[in-house]
Design a protein around this motif. Structure first.
Motif, mmCIF file in Angstrom:
data_model
loop_
_atom_site.group_PDB
_atom_site.id
_atom_site.type_symbol
_atom_site.label_atom_id
_atom_site.label_comp_id
_atom_site.label_asym_id
_atom_site.label_seq_id
_atom_site.Cartn_x
_atom_site.Cartn_y
_atom_site.Cartn_z
ATOM 1 N N ALA A 103 32.363 16.905 3.390
ATOM 2 C CA ALA A 103 32.585 16.532 1.854
ATOM 3 C C ALA A 103 31.998 15.066 1.645
ATOM 4 O O ALA A 103 31.582 14.728 0.583
ATOM 5 N N SER A 118 37.737 13.430 3.829
ATOM 6 C CA SER A 118 36.926 14.152 4.405
ATOM 7 C C SER A 118 36.922 14.332 6.012
ATOM 8 O O SER A 118 37.067 13.439 6.684
ATOM 9 N N CYS A 138 36.685 10.041 -1.776
ATOM 10 C CA CYS A 138 37.420 11.213 -1.063
ATOM 11 C C CYS A 138 37.792 10.900 0.241
ATOM 12 O O CYS A 138 37.510 10.127 0.926
ATOM 13 N N ARG A 189 37.382 13.430 -5.360
ATOM 14 C CA ARG A 189 36.608 14.431 -4.808
ATOM 15 C C ARG A 189 37.213 14.917 -3.707
ATOM 16 O O ARG A 189 36.717 15.409 -2.869
ATOM 17 N N LYS A 196 29.223 21.897 0.941
ATOM 18 C CA LYS A 196 29.930 20.889 0.324
ATOM 19 C C LYS A 196 29.183 20.233 -0.836
ATOM 20 O O LYS A 196 29.464 19.856 -1.747
ATOM 21 N N THR A 208 30.326 18.885 -4.592
ATOM 22 C CA THR A 208 30.109 17.338 -5.064
ATOM 23 C C THR A 208 29.379 17.254 -6.275
ATOM 24 O O THR A 208 29.517 16.626 -7.078
ATOM 25 N N SER A 235 28.398 14.428 1.913
ATOM 26 C CA SER A 235 27.763 14.923 0.514
ATOM 27 C C SER A 235 27.985 14.124 -0.501
ATOM 28 O O SER A 235 27.015 13.764 -1.308
ATOM 29 N N SER A 256 39.524 17.662 -1.767
ATOM 30 C CA SER A 256 39.483 19.126 -1.793
ATOM 31 C C SER A 256 40.763 19.677 -2.408
ATOM 32 O O SER A 256 42.071 19.038 -2.464
ATOM 33 N N LEU A 299 35.744 21.392 -8.037
ATOM 34 C CA LEU A 299 35.033 21.540 -6.692
ATOM 35 C C LEU A 299 34.770 22.992 -6.446
ATOM 36 O O LEU A 299 33.794 23.438 -6.337
#
Ligand SMILES: Cc1ncc(COP(=O)(O)O)c(C=O)c1O
Ligand SMILES: [Zn+2]
Length: 409
Positions: free
Chosen positions: A134, A130, A128, A198, A107, A111, A137, A200, A206
């Protein structure tokens, strides 16, 4: 680099100055965007050693004077495992260990891109949702960049990953719910307060950061292309990014084929397997997800359409493995190669084991996407046990005899 955005569902093209996240016509689930780079520079040498992922800067949708996180990301090691390949009946096997990134997972590649974009757009706060990687990160890389992160994780995320968040100073919302619920919650709050996302699939950049993993493999293998590339799948962004990385290298003319991409899911979280097998990629099958591989315990995958389309385009497919197979794969991978992967990392190896009979005489690369130390509880359940001894050589010898390391007498 000159680029535009294209909806993966309806094909509408957008100017990146006008649209940040997803196609307004298709909505955030199906209308994820692909970054299309207008013209790639023609070159063939990449300085991985000193630059890591930034060796691929002119193949990424960023400005020439872009911001780079002051941590070394990418150029993770790849190991050729001849004996193990032979044992499995393969012509060649490579293990790409992305647990060696600064916060311990694949990840970090994504990032890094998110932060570059956020800096260019003058955001100072990134959020984010996660399953854990993620998040760790984002927490680590924002800390290194003097930015703030606000993180939503399911409260069941492994302790090591939550510890990373706190150590790096993130604001942590441990949600009493699943990753899928944390995702929707984070989007609602993030939108309301105008933080950079951020999340996904929603953020198209990303995937561009993640594609550097496949590009590195191409460079590290000196432009030789394995027949299969195997990686675990949750939301479906990583697997899509691996296709894109190989595809870009082919577009530039550095390789002449793309590996068949194999996505591995946990049996209790095999939403993408089901959608892929249904043949109706635009009607995603959502499920209640359960797996020891927390990173891929995703029931409502956000990049399902892209993952299905692109894996199919590569000639590959998806497969599921049981938690038992994942647990055993953690141990076998570690003992055969010295690479300790977290459950989602070792899942790729479990997938390879399952498919090895179909891969006879072929070559494969597996991506170990997360470091084993991120989730020791699952590993401990499969790892065996320690020997408790008194501080007395006699006791040690007696135990060594019992377990058959030394002979009687
Ligand atoms: C270690 C690890 N492997 C694989 C994945 C799967 O990536 P994606 O959710 O993009 O399919 C993740 C995502 O969280 C991960 O952390
Ligand atoms: Zn669309």
């Amino acid at each position: 680099v000159n680029y535009f955005l294209k909806c993966v569902n309806c094909g509408t093209v957008y100017d990146p100055k006008e649209i940040m996240y997803t196609c307004p016509k298709c909505g955030p689930r199906l209308g994820t965007l692909e970054v299309v780079i207008n013209e790639y520079p023609k070159h063939s040498s990449f300085d991985l050693k000193s630059k890591g992922i930034w060796a691929f800067s002119d193949l990424l949708p960023i400005d020439e004077d872009h911001y780079e996180v002051p941590l070394f990301i990418g150029n993770t090691p790849i190991y050729e495992k001849k004996a193990l390949a032979k044992k499995l009946g393969l012509s060649d096997l490579w293990i790409k260990n992305d647990g060696r990134n600064p916060t311990g997972s694949y990840k970090d590649r994504a990032t890094a891109m998110a932060i570059t974009k956020a800096k260019a757009l003058n955001f100072n706060t990134i959020y984010c949702a996660s399953t854990g990687n993620a998040a760790s990160s984002l927490a680590g890389l924002t800390a290194a960049s003097g930015m703030k992160s606000i993180i939503f994780v399911p409260k069941t995320a492994p302790e090591a990953k939550i510890t990373q968040l706190l150590v790096y100073g993130a604001i942590v919302m441990a949600v009493d719910g699943t990753y899928d619920e944390a995702f929707d919650l984070s989007t609602e709050i993030g939108n309301e307060f105008g933080w950079y996302s951020r999340n996904s699939a929603i953020n198209p950049y990303l995937l561009e950061g993640k594609k550097t993993g496949a590009m590195e493999v191409v460079v590290q293998l000196d432009f030789k292309v394995p027949d299969f590339a195997i990686v675990s799948v949750g939301d479906g962004t990583v697997v899509s990014s691996i296709y894109k990385g190989f595809k870009d290298m082919k577009t530039i003319g550095l390789i002449d084929k793309i590996p068949k991409i194999i996505g591995v899911q946990a049996e209790g979280a095999n939403a993408i397997v089901r959608t892929f097998e249904s043949g109706h990629f635009d009607r995603p099958v959502d499920i209640d997800a359960h797996s020891i591989a927390d990173s891929i315990a995703v029931g409502k995958p956000r990049d399902v359409l892209k993952a299905c389309k692109w894996v199919k385009e590569s000639g590959g497919y998806f497969v599921s493995v049981t938690d038992e197979e994942i647990g055993k794969a953690i141990i076998e991978l570690a003992r055969e190669t010295g690479v300790f992967g977290e459950p989602a990392g070792a899942a790729a190896y479990a997938g390879l084991k399952k498919l090895a009979k179909d891969f006879q005489g072929k070559s494969a690369v597996i991506f170990v996407t997360g470091n084993g130390l991120k989730d020791i509880k699952s590993a401990m359940n499969f790892a065996g046990r320690v020997n408790y001894v008194k501080p007395d050589p006699k006791d040690v010898k007696s135990v060594l005899r019992q377990i058959g390391v030394i002979q009687e007498g």
